[in-house]
Design an enzyme around this catalytic site. Structure first.
Site, mmCIF file in Angstrom:
data_model
loop_
_atom_site.group_PDB
_atom_site.id
_atom_site.type_symbol
_atom_site.label_atom_id
_atom_site.label_comp_id
_atom_site.label_asym_id
_atom_site.label_seq_id
_atom_site.Cartn_x
_atom_site.Cartn_y
_atom_site.Cartn_z
ATOM 1 N N LYS A 274 0.852 -1.185 0.000
ATOM 2 C CA LYS A 274 0.000 0.000 0.000
ATOM 3 C C LYS A 274 0.881 1.226 0.000
ATOM 4 O O LYS A 274 1.988 1.205 0.555
ATOM 5 C CB LYS A 274 -0.876 0.025 1.251
ATOM 6 C CG LYS A 274 -2.068 0.922 1.131
ATOM 7 C CD LYS A 274 -3.169 0.198 0.389
ATOM 8 C CE LYS A 274 -4.456 0.932 0.363
ATOM 9 N NZ LYS A 274 -5.547 0.039 -0.050
HETATM 10 N N1 GLU Z 1 -7.138 0.034 -3.294
HETATM 11 C C1 GLU Z 1 -7.902 -1.143 -3.588
HETATM 12 C C2 GLU Z 1 -7.976 -2.047 -2.370
HETATM 13 O O1 GLU Z 1 -7.823 -1.618 -1.261
HETATM 14 C C3 GLU Z 1 -7.431 -1.845 -4.846
HETATM 15 C C4 GLU Z 1 -6.031 -2.332 -4.831
HETATM 16 C C5 GLU Z 1 -5.563 -2.863 -6.186
HETATM 17 O O2 GLU Z 1 -6.371 -2.956 -7.100
HETATM 18 O O3 GLU Z 1 -4.380 -3.155 -6.299
HETATM 19 O O4 GLU Z 1 -8.274 -3.206 -2.479
#
Ligand code: GLU
Length: 434
Positions: free
Chosen positions: A124
């Site tokens: 993240k």
């Molecule tokens: N931000 C989204 C999540 O928390 C998508 C992450 C992604 O597609 O890599 O799942």
């Protein structure tokens, strides 16, 4: 198909509901992890390995603002685990982003990818900034400088960002372009959630909400609830909340409450979600939306309803309000909307909680499809994307459900058991390199 991306459309950062209680998000994740790890009898070394992030990067992002002043922003990327494959996870732009939050969100990505069975680890990123107060030029500079600082981290086979709160398709396009400029080739698969014309996937924008709808219907079926007789309340009206509300309504459910930063909106007879989406497109927020009674954000969560979808932010269901929640099913569209300390209260009330690492995994699942399509250079139809998403979400739901039954635990712990077991077994096969 809509190819236009307007930076100001979706970037306004929305404050969470004003419930001030905060849990340290990483500790909150670890509380659930510990329960599952104990049930699995995880050995100490593996336990330590799985809880420790592989990499934590903090960068400074100096930007010359439109007024000529230089401002320094702080950016983060945490790779929690890359045992299952390249790490995957969103990039968040918000004024309260911090390393602990990003660490927790990165770990949740590891478990999420494992639960839906896609070959990615978890990561993240975040930049501490308020996108609603930045001009498009400033936003682009922040994104490009952040990406330039992450050139050693990002990569199609290393770490692949995606949208999250406060970022959108345009931001992903800038990441793709910056990375490509440095690599001297067009590297579409380095980021997902891109605009369609530069290698995005059909269905990606709606994927998280679609996944929420699929698992909500799955849980309703288990409880013998029929869509026509089911009332739904959705907290949060961004990409996840609005699409979840729209899709469950299309399935026949009665959406009686929605909410955003401006408050809750309630209509016992049912709200017209399409009209609410149209309203927000014009006015940015739900405030003033006709055909609904205005209530507080706290009241929204405590409404008499069958399904509650918290799709706003972390720590919305707390030990203080958990006892007052009347829904039979909670489907966690957001990451970490329920504090660990609220879990036992919901459990005692017999509320079925579809945990975030399953409920909102539709987004990363279609991100995986996007990555596959970019790498092959062949793009799927919307029918194929949605059919495969449905299959993967249903399979994951059934696996979590039967694991929870087998261990006699909540769906949340069931999901953690599946995820931790998968990553731990893969780790053992790969072994420790040294
Ligand atoms: N931000 C989204 C999540 O928390 C998508 C992450 C992604 O597609 O890599 O799942």
């Amino acid at each position: 198909m809509d190819h236009q991306v307007n930076v100001n459309d979706t970037l306004s950062y929305q404050e969470p509901a004003p419930i001030k209680d905060k849990e340290n998000p990483f500790e909150s994740m670890m509380e659930r992890f510990d329960v599952a790890a104990e049930m699995l009898g995880l050995e100490r070394g593996v336990y330590e390995y799985l809880k420790t992030p592989v990499k934590q990067v903090i960068v400074s992002i100096p930007i010359q603002m439109d007024n000529g002043e230089v401002e320094i922003f702080e950016g983060y990327r945490v790779i929690h685990n890359d045992i299952l494959g390249p790490s995957k996870g969103g990039l968040r732009f918000a004024p309260d982003v911090n390393l602990d939050e990003i660490k927790a969100l990165a770990a949740w990505m590891t478990w999420k990818c494992a639960v839906v069975n896609i070959p990615f680890g978890g990561a993240k990123g975040g930049v501490r900034c308020d996108p609603s107060k930045l001009t498009p030029v400033e936003l682009e500079k922040i994104t490009r400088r952040y990406t330039a600082n992450m050139l050693d981290i990002f990569g199609e086979d290393r770490d692949i960002p995606a949208p999250d709160m406060g970022t959108n398709e345009q931001v992903m396009a800038w990441i793709m372009d910056t990375y490509s400029m440095h690599m001297k080739r067009t590297a579409t698969a380095v980021v997902t959630g891109k605009p369609l014309i530069i290698g995005g996937s059909v269905g990606r924008r709606e994927a998280t909400g679609r996944g929420v709808m699929i698992v909500t219907l799955g849980a309703m079926e288990k409880l013998g609830m029929k869509p026509k007789e089911t009332s739904v309340v959705v907290q949060g009206f961004g990409n996840v909340g609005s699409i979840s509300a729209q899709l469950v309504q299309q399935q026949g459910c009665n959406v009686i409450g929605i909410g955003d930063v401006t408050g809750g909106y309630y209509n016992k007879k049912g709200l017209d979600v399409e009209k609410a989406i149209e309203w927000v497109r014009k006015h940015k927020v739900l405030n003033g939306f006709p055909g609904a009674e205005k209530i507080t954000q706290a009241e929204l969560l405590e409404l008499e309803c069958d399904v509650l979808v918290p799709a706003a932010k972390e720590d919305q269901i707390t030990p203080k309000n958990a006892g007052k929640i009347k829904a039979k099913i909670i489907c966690e569209g957001a990451n970490g909307p329920t504090m660990a300390k609220a879990d036992p209260i919901l459990r005692d009330k017999g509320i079925v909680v579809i945990p975030d690492i399953l409920a909102n995994a539709g987004g990363v699942t279609v991100s995986y499809f996007e990555w596959v399509q970019d790498r092959v250079g062949y793009f799927w139809s919307i029918e194929r994307v949605n059919r495969r998403l449905e299959r993967m979400m249903k399979n994951a739901f059934e696996a979590v459900y039967s694991t929870a039954e087998h261990y006699k635990v909540s769906l949340r712990i069931g999901a953690y058991i599946i995820a931790i077991d998968k990553v731990a077994r893969t780790l053992k096969l790969r072994g420790i390199y040294a």
